[in-house]
Scaffold this active site. Sequence first.
Site, PDB file in Angstrom:
ATOM      1  N   GLY A 158      -9.604   8.425   0.648  1.00 34.30           N
ATOM      2  CA  GLY A 158      -9.937   9.797   1.069  1.00 34.30           C
ATOM      3  C   GLY A 158      -9.893  10.698  -0.161  1.00 34.30           C
ATOM      4  O   GLY A 158      -9.627  11.891  -0.070  1.00 34.30           O
ATOM      5  N   ASP A 162     -13.428   6.509  -1.129  1.00 33.28           N
ATOM      6  CA  ASP A 162     -13.829   7.465  -0.084  1.00 33.28           C
ATOM      7  C   ASP A 162     -15.163   6.962   0.455  1.00 33.28           C
ATOM      8  O   ASP A 162     -15.861   6.179  -0.206  1.00 33.28           O
ATOM      9  CB  ASP A 162     -13.986   8.890  -0.680  1.00 33.28           C
ATOM     10  CG  ASP A 162     -13.876   9.973   0.388  1.00 33.28           C
ATOM     11  OD1 ASP A 162     -14.675   9.947   1.348  1.00 33.28           O
ATOM     12  OD2 ASP A 162     -12.994  10.834   0.269  1.00 33.28           O
ATOM     13  N   ASP A 203       6.785  20.074   4.927  1.00 30.98           N
ATOM     14  CA  ASP A 203       7.730  20.880   5.700  1.00 30.98           C
ATOM     15  C   ASP A 203       8.942  21.256   4.832  1.00 30.98           C
ATOM     16  O   ASP A 203       9.469  22.368   4.922  1.00 30.98           O
ATOM     17  CB  ASP A 203       8.189  20.099   6.949  1.00 30.98           C
ATOM     18  CG  ASP A 203       7.014  19.675   7.815  1.00 30.98           C
ATOM     19  OD1 ASP A 203       6.275  20.556   8.260  1.00 30.98           O
ATOM     20  OD2 ASP A 203       6.811  18.465   8.019  1.00 30.98           O
ATOM     21  N   HIS A 260       6.511  15.690  11.842  1.00 30.09           N
ATOM     22  CA  HIS A 260       5.792  16.704  11.074  1.00 30.09           C
ATOM     23  C   HIS A 260       5.484  17.918  11.948  1.00 30.09           C
ATOM     24  O   HIS A 260       5.132  17.787  13.115  1.00 30.09           O
ATOM     25  CB  HIS A 260       4.497  16.103  10.523  1.00 30.09           C
ATOM     26  CG  HIS A 260       3.642  17.098   9.784  1.00 30.09           C
ATOM     27  ND1 HIS A 260       4.157  18.000   8.877  1.00 30.09           N
ATOM     28  CD2 HIS A 260       2.311  17.347   9.823  1.00 30.09           C
ATOM     29  CE1 HIS A 260       3.187  18.743   8.392  1.00 30.09           C
ATOM     30  NE2 HIS A 260       2.053  18.382   8.961  1.00 30.09           N
TER      31      HIS A 260
HETATM   32  N1  LIG Z   1       0.871  15.427   6.432  1.00 32.56           N
HETATM   33  C1  LIG Z   1       0.647  16.680   6.084  1.00 32.56           C
HETATM   34  O1  LIG Z   1       1.592  17.453   5.865  1.00 32.56           O
HETATM   35  C2  LIG Z   1      -0.752  17.174   5.922  1.00 32.56           C
HETATM   36  C3  LIG Z   1      -1.801  16.413   6.347  1.00 32.56           C
HETATM   37  N2  LIG Z   1      -3.090  16.833   6.151  1.00 32.56           N
HETATM   38  C4  LIG Z   1      -4.147  15.949   6.624  1.00 32.56           C
HETATM   39  O2  LIG Z   1      -4.708  15.230   5.518  1.00 32.56           O
HETATM   40  C5  LIG Z   1      -6.027  14.800   5.851  1.00 32.56           C
HETATM   41  C6  LIG Z   1      -6.976  15.107   4.704  1.00 32.56           C
HETATM   42  O3  LIG Z   1      -7.090  16.505   4.499  1.00 32.56           O
HETATM   43  P1  LIG Z   1      -8.209  17.099   3.481  1.00 32.56           P
HETATM   44  O4  LIG Z   1      -8.230  16.338   2.221  1.00 32.56           O
HETATM   45  O5  LIG Z   1      -7.980  18.557   3.440  1.00 32.56           O
HETATM   46  O6  LIG Z   1      -9.521  16.771   4.327  1.00 32.56           O
HETATM   47  P2  LIG Z   1     -11.023  16.597   3.790  1.00 32.56           P
HETATM   48  O7  LIG Z   1     -11.923  16.607   4.977  1.00 32.56           O
HETATM   49  O8  LIG Z   1     -11.302  17.573   2.702  1.00 32.56           O
HETATM   50  O9  LIG Z   1     -10.998  15.135   3.142  1.00 32.56           O
HETATM   51  C7  LIG Z   1     -10.911  13.976   3.894  1.00 32.56           C
HETATM   52  C8  LIG Z   1     -11.659  12.899   3.145  1.00 32.56           C
HETATM   53  O10 LIG Z   1     -11.540  11.679   3.891  1.00 32.56           O
HETATM   54  C9  LIG Z   1     -12.758  10.978   3.711  1.00 32.56           C
HETATM   55  N3  LIG Z   1     -12.906   9.949   4.741  1.00 32.56           N
HETATM   56  C10 LIG Z   1     -13.261  10.080   6.041  1.00 32.56           C
HETATM   57  N4  LIG Z   1     -13.309   8.865   6.632  1.00 32.56           N
HETATM   58  C11 LIG Z   1     -12.964   7.955   5.691  1.00 32.56           C
HETATM   59  C12 LIG Z   1     -12.813   6.545   5.688  1.00 32.56           C
HETATM   60  N5  LIG Z   1     -13.054   5.809   6.779  1.00 32.56           N
HETATM   61  N6  LIG Z   1     -12.441   5.931   4.556  1.00 32.56           N
HETATM   62  C13 LIG Z   1     -12.213   6.663   3.426  1.00 32.56           C
HETATM   63  N7  LIG Z   1     -12.350   8.014   3.368  1.00 32.56           N
HETATM   64  C14 LIG Z   1     -12.714   8.645   4.482  1.00 32.56           C
HETATM   65  C15 LIG Z   1     -13.838  12.073   3.796  1.00 32.56           C
HETATM   66  O11 LIG Z   1     -15.075  11.631   3.258  1.00 32.56           O
HETATM   67  C16 LIG Z   1     -13.172  13.186   2.996  1.00 32.56           C
HETATM   68  O12 LIG Z   1     -13.549  13.128   1.632  1.00 32.56           O
HETATM   69  C17 LIG Z   1      -6.368  15.536   7.173  1.00 32.56           C
HETATM   70  O13 LIG Z   1      -6.202  14.641   8.258  1.00 32.56           O
HETATM   71  C18 LIG Z   1      -5.341  16.644   7.230  1.00 32.56           C
HETATM   72  O14 LIG Z   1      -5.079  17.091   8.538  1.00 32.56           O
HETATM   73  C19 LIG Z   1      -3.360  17.998   5.514  1.00 32.56           C
HETATM   74  C20 LIG Z   1      -2.348  18.808   5.070  1.00 32.56           C
HETATM   75  C21 LIG Z   1      -0.950  18.491   5.292  1.00 32.56           C
HETATM   76  O1  LIG Z   2      -2.071  22.236   9.601  1.00 30.79           O
HETATM   77  C1  LIG Z   2      -2.724  21.215   9.329  1.00 30.79           C
HETATM   78  O2  LIG Z   2      -3.656  20.769  10.026  1.00 30.79           O
HETATM   79  C2  LIG Z   2      -2.353  20.483   8.074  1.00 30.79           C
HETATM   80  C3  LIG Z   2      -0.903  20.209   8.121  1.00 30.79           C
HETATM   81  O3  LIG Z   2      -0.462  19.274   8.729  1.00 30.79           O
HETATM   82  C4  LIG Z   2      -0.006  21.211   7.539  1.00 30.79           C
HETATM   83  O4  LIG Z   2      -0.421  22.066   6.750  1.00 30.79           O
HETATM   84  O5  LIG Z   2       1.208  21.136   7.843  1.00 30.79           O
END
Ligand SMILES: NC(=O)C1=CN([C@@H]2O[C@H](COP(=O)(O)OP(=O)(O)OC[C@H]3O[C@@H](n4cnc5c(N)ncnc54)[C@H](O)[C@@H]3O)[C@@H](O)[C@H]2O)C=CC1
Ligand SMILES: O=C([O-])CC(=O)C(=O)O
Length: 322
Positions: free
Chosen positions: A29, A55, A166, A192
């Site tokens: 990703g 990706d 968090d 989370h």
């Molecule tokens: N655990 C946490 O605290 C947090 C989790 N997240 C999560 O992280 C994830 C990514 O967030 P962003 O980078 O902002 O999203 P984004 O949409 O900018 O990037 C996601 C990437 O995943 C790729 N992707 C989709 N399907 C795929 C596959 N089968 N194989 C490989 N790559 C694939 C897409 O092409 C894209 O480049 C989201 O699910 C978001 O909710 C975001 C912020 C905090």
């Molecule tokens: O809010 C979201 O979707 C991304 C996330 O998990 C965070 O920022 O804690």
Amino acid sequence: MKVEDGSTLSRADCRAKGGPPGFKMAIVGAAGGIGQPLAMLMKMNPLVSVLHLYDVVNAPGVTADISHMDTGCCGKLQLESALTGIDLVIILAGVLRKPGMTRDDLFNINAGIVRTICEGIAKACPKAIVNLISNPVNFTIPIAAEVFKKGDTCDPKQLLGVTMLDVVRENTFVVILGLDPREVDVPVVGGHAEVDVPVVKPPCSFTKEETEYLTNRIQNGGTEVVEATVGAGSATLSMAYTAVKFAYACLRGLREDAGVVECTFVASEVTELPFFATKVRLGRSGAKEIYQLGPLNEKIRLEKAKTELAASIQKGVSFIKK
Ligand SMILES: NC(=O)C1=CN([C@@H]2O[C@H](COP(=O)(O)OP(=O)(O)OC[C@H]3O[C@@H](n4cnc5c(N)ncnc54)[C@H](O)[C@@H]3O)[C@@H](O)[C@H]2O)C=CC1
Ligand SMILES: O=C([O-])CC(=O)C(=O)O
């Protein structure tokens, strides 16, 4: 760094030539909002010898771009070749929230994506430590764990749900309360976001109002960002920063540094739930020691969080077993 035939000399090659040691790492990703700054920052990390970026879109572009940074790196276009021989995998693949959505709304798309990637990990690098960031983490960790159980090759303690944002938010918000984060011990336990619970450890204590403020800000921190970006994304740069911090802790664990302790959502016997976020000590195979909760001032909030977490875990497990 270039060798005579023009190909890139990775830090792994340097290690063979007496250079600095390092670990092999993959980001899945990697072309997304978090993935790109994370890839850049990991490429600068002296503990990383090889960095594979994967990706479904634009991985070659991001790889070409950061390959011009004068540190070791290579990109891989197939999932399994990107994962082969890897020590640490960070999973970011999937979709993110838009205003009005909950994290649970991401389940239908991200569950299948996480399953496919974890099947790849079980085949190509079953001993790797996995940092799972794709939301909803409270559901995707049980999915990943079920996939790894089927493969029967992975140690459950290698799988670490990244709940550290968090904690990073908590460190930020205690400053607003006039406290020094280095002087308070407030592990964020449970899961989370909505099901996390900041637990104040003595000798520090908060008033009821301070606890309410801190809990609300941390539990709603993600939504605060989603709404502020008005549909352009969710927490991106703060998550990339956090992912680097957590990955660095895992790399130090792999190197067997002493006393590397962070909060993570992991297979656990600390409560009756099969997964729970607590402080853990990191080692060569992920969570080496899981810390007990100790005396709690947050029993009611914690019971509520456990009920919600139990439902998330059940839904994740059923997705694989159905
Ligand atoms: N655990 C946490 O605290 C947090 C989790 N997240 C999560 O992280 C994830 C990514 O967030 P962003 O980078 O902002 O999203 P984004 O949409 O900018 O990037 C996601 C990437 O995943 C790729 N992707 C989709 N399907 C795929 C596959 N089968 N194989 C490989 N790559 C694939 C897409 O092409 C894209 O480049 C989201 O699910 C978001 O909710 C975001 C912020 C905090
Ligand atoms: O809010 C979201 O979707 C991304 C996330 O998990 C965070 O920022 O804690």
